[in-house]
Design a protein around this motif. Structure first.
Motif, short mmCIF file in Angstrom:
data_model
loop_
_atom_site.label_atom_id
_atom_site.label_comp_id
_atom_site.label_asym_id
_atom_site.label_seq_id
_atom_site.Cartn_x
_atom_site.Cartn_y
_atom_site.Cartn_z
N GLY A 23 0.82 -1.21 0.00
CA GLY A 23 0.00 0.00 0.00
C GLY A 23 0.85 1.26 0.00
O GLY A 23 0.60 2.20 -0.76
N VAL A 24 1.87 1.29 0.84
CA VAL A 24 2.75 2.46 0.90
C VAL A 24 3.53 2.61 -0.40
O VAL A 24 3.68 3.73 -0.92
CB VAL A 24 3.69 2.37 2.13
CG1 VAL A 24 4.77 3.42 2.07
CG2 VAL A 24 2.89 2.50 3.41
N ALA A 27 1.15 3.88 -3.14
CA ALA A 27 0.81 5.29 -2.88
C ALA A 27 2.00 6.19 -3.22
O ALA A 27 1.83 7.23 -3.88
CB ALA A 27 0.40 5.48 -1.43
N ALA A 28 3.20 5.79 -2.81
CA ALA A 28 4.39 6.60 -3.11
C ALA A 28 4.63 6.68 -4.61
O ALA A 28 4.96 7.75 -5.14
CB ALA A 28 5.61 5.99 -2.41
N ILE A 31 2.13 9.12 -6.12
CA ILE A 31 2.50 10.50 -5.79
C ILE A 31 3.69 10.95 -6.63
O ILE A 31 3.70 12.08 -7.15
CB ILE A 31 2.79 10.63 -4.28
CG1 ILE A 31 1.50 10.45 -3.48
CG2 ILE A 31 3.44 11.98 -3.96
CD1 ILE A 31 1.70 10.33 -1.98
N GLY A 74 -2.74 9.45 -4.78
CA GLY A 74 -1.68 8.82 -3.99
C GLY A 74 -1.87 9.03 -2.50
O GLY A 74 -1.71 8.10 -1.70
N ILE A 75 -2.25 10.24 -2.11
CA ILE A 75 -2.50 10.52 -0.70
C ILE A 75 -3.71 9.74 -0.21
O ILE A 75 -3.71 9.18 0.90
CB ILE A 75 -2.68 12.04 -0.48
CG1 ILE A 75 -1.34 12.74 -0.73
CG2 ILE A 75 -3.20 12.34 0.92
CD1 ILE A 75 -1.43 14.24 -0.81
N LEU A 78 -2.68 6.27 0.37
CA LEU A 78 -1.87 6.20 1.59
C LEU A 78 -2.77 6.19 2.83
O LEU A 78 -2.51 5.46 3.79
CB LEU A 78 -0.90 7.39 1.64
CG LEU A 78 0.19 7.34 2.70
CD1 LEU A 78 1.09 6.13 2.50
CD2 LEU A 78 1.01 8.62 2.65
N THR A 81 -4.54 2.69 3.23
CA THR A 81 -3.70 1.53 3.57
C THR A 81 -3.92 1.07 5.01
O THR A 81 -4.20 -0.11 5.25
CB THR A 81 -2.22 1.84 3.28
OG1 THR A 81 -2.08 2.14 1.89
CG2 THR A 81 -1.34 0.66 3.64
#
Length: 122
Positions: A23-24, A27-28, A31, A74-75, A78, A81
């Motif tokens: 998930g991180v 998301a990263a 972004i 993306g946020i 995040l 998650t």
């Protein structure tokens, strides 16, 4: 606790860890794609002072490849998650037959959902 249950619980804990990592990372990545698009185009894709906040507007902006909308997605990913982690934890506690933690974690999920709805409604 039987060895089969112990193995299944260990597997669930590994899945929870993988969910957090993946998930991180996703998301990263999203972004970074939004930031790169912003740097390349020099535009957020929106007029000054206009920013998408609603999920539908964000997805519409992502489909049009607007950099600000991509960063917002993306946020949003995040933020989702750890919520997904709570959902999987409920399943894990159910499998462990731990009623107290099942209820506590379910209440936490309900609070998270209420907070998201309040935040969305403004």
């Amino acid at each position: 606790m039987t060895p089969e249950m112990k193995k299944e619980i260990d597997d669930i804990e590994k899945i929870i860890g993988k969910i957090m990592q993946i998930g991180v990372l996703i998301a990263a990545f999203v972004i970074v794609v939004g930031i790169l698009d912003l740097l390349i185009t020099g535009s957020t894709g929106y007029p000054i002072g206009v920013h998408p906040h609603a999920p539908g507007t964000i997805l519409q902006g992502v489909m049009q490849f607007k950099s600000y909308a991509i960063m917002m997605l993306g946020i949003f990913l995040l933020i989702l998650t750890p919520v997904l982690r709570v959902v999987v934890s409920i399943y894990a506690f159910i499998k462990e037959r731990d009623r107290l933690y099942t209820w506590i974690t379910t209440i936490v999920l309900i609070i998270l959902i209420i907070a998201m709805v309040i935040g969305y409604l403004g």
